[in-house]
Design an enzyme around this catalytic site. Structure first.
Site, short mmCIF file in Angstrom:
data_model
loop_
_atom_site.label_atom_id
_atom_site.label_comp_id
_atom_site.label_asym_id
_atom_site.label_seq_id
_atom_site.Cartn_x
_atom_site.Cartn_y
_atom_site.Cartn_z
N GLU A 111 -23.56 -36.42 -25.54
CA GLU A 111 -24.35 -35.30 -25.28
C GLU A 111 -23.33 -33.98 -25.59
OE1 GLU A 111 -27.23 -35.60 -25.03
OE2 GLU A 111 -27.86 -37.01 -23.50
N TYR A 142 -30.79 -17.75 -3.67
CA TYR A 142 -29.48 -18.15 -4.32
C TYR A 142 -29.74 -19.06 -5.73
CZ TYR A 142 -28.44 -17.58 0.51
OH TYR A 142 -28.28 -16.88 1.58
#
Length: 214
Positions: A75, A121
């Site tokens: 990846e 958050y």
């Protein structure tokens, strides 16, 4: 302890913690860290994040040539794209975490911002998370898709695959990744319950107060 030695140990410690808590399983997931000289430490291809050996982590040159250690994750197109387009990136984490993957498969997920504004958050640590199409694992087109965002996103969600998060350092990337997964979990838990989202004004307040790239 040298910078490289500490980074190798931190990668293994964080990866093991994620594995032990079920954020990744089997041989899925990968992590990279950019050192101050521009070289990269990368988890090896086919390795389990629960059983990494610091000495076998891949070392790559700044231009992505393999220098030592085991072969890096397939990846790398994802990782290199973030380093190339976001100069502040010091680490990249990619997981196949269950709730984020589930969210990527739902037809009403907003491709421009996959996470609903449930808590401040996720906004603070992630900004908007872009949904990218499905690609074969390791396909270089994944990197091209990230480059196409021109550095505007620190996190993406690959359809039917999993999230990728870039951070200023390894701890920031790991914490942001965990916030993404927990917010995806919360979004799934609240589906069909008409939850009270943050208002546009509250979102603007968070973005302004915490200098979020929105």
């Amino acid at each position: 302890m040298s910078e490289e030695t500490r980074a190798r140990e931190d990668i293994c410690r964080i990866a093991r913690s994620m594995f032990d808590r079920g954020l990744t399983c089997g041989a899925s997931g990968n992590i990279s860290v950019r050192l101050s000289d521009g070289t990269l430490l990368v988890t090896p291809t086919g390795s389990s994040m629960g059983f990494l050996d610091p000495a076998r982590i891949s070392l790559l040159s700044a231009d992505m040539h393999h220098l030592s250690g085991d072969a890096p994750t397939k990846e790398m197109p994802l990782h290199s794209a973030f380093y190339e387009t976001r100069s502040e990136t010091g680490a990249v984490v990619h997981l196949h975490s269950t709730h984020a993957v589930a969210l990527s498969m739902l037809p009403d997920t907003d491709p421009d911002n996959v996470l609903p504004a449930l808590t401040p958050y996720a906004l603070m640590r992630l900004g908007k998370v872009q949904l990218l199409p499905f690609f074969l694992p390791g396909d270089s087109a994944m990197g091209a898709a990230v480059r196409g965002l021109a550095g505007r996103r620190s996190a993406v969600l690959l359809a039917n695959h999993g999230p990728v998060v870039a951070g200023k350092d390894l701890w920031a990337a790991a914490f942001a990744m965990e916030e993404l997964e927990e917010t995806a979990k919360l979004a799934l838990l609240m589906r069909g319950m008409n939850p009270r989202l943050l208002s546009d004004e509250q979102i603007r307040d968070v973005v302004r107060a915490f200098d979020v790239d929105w």
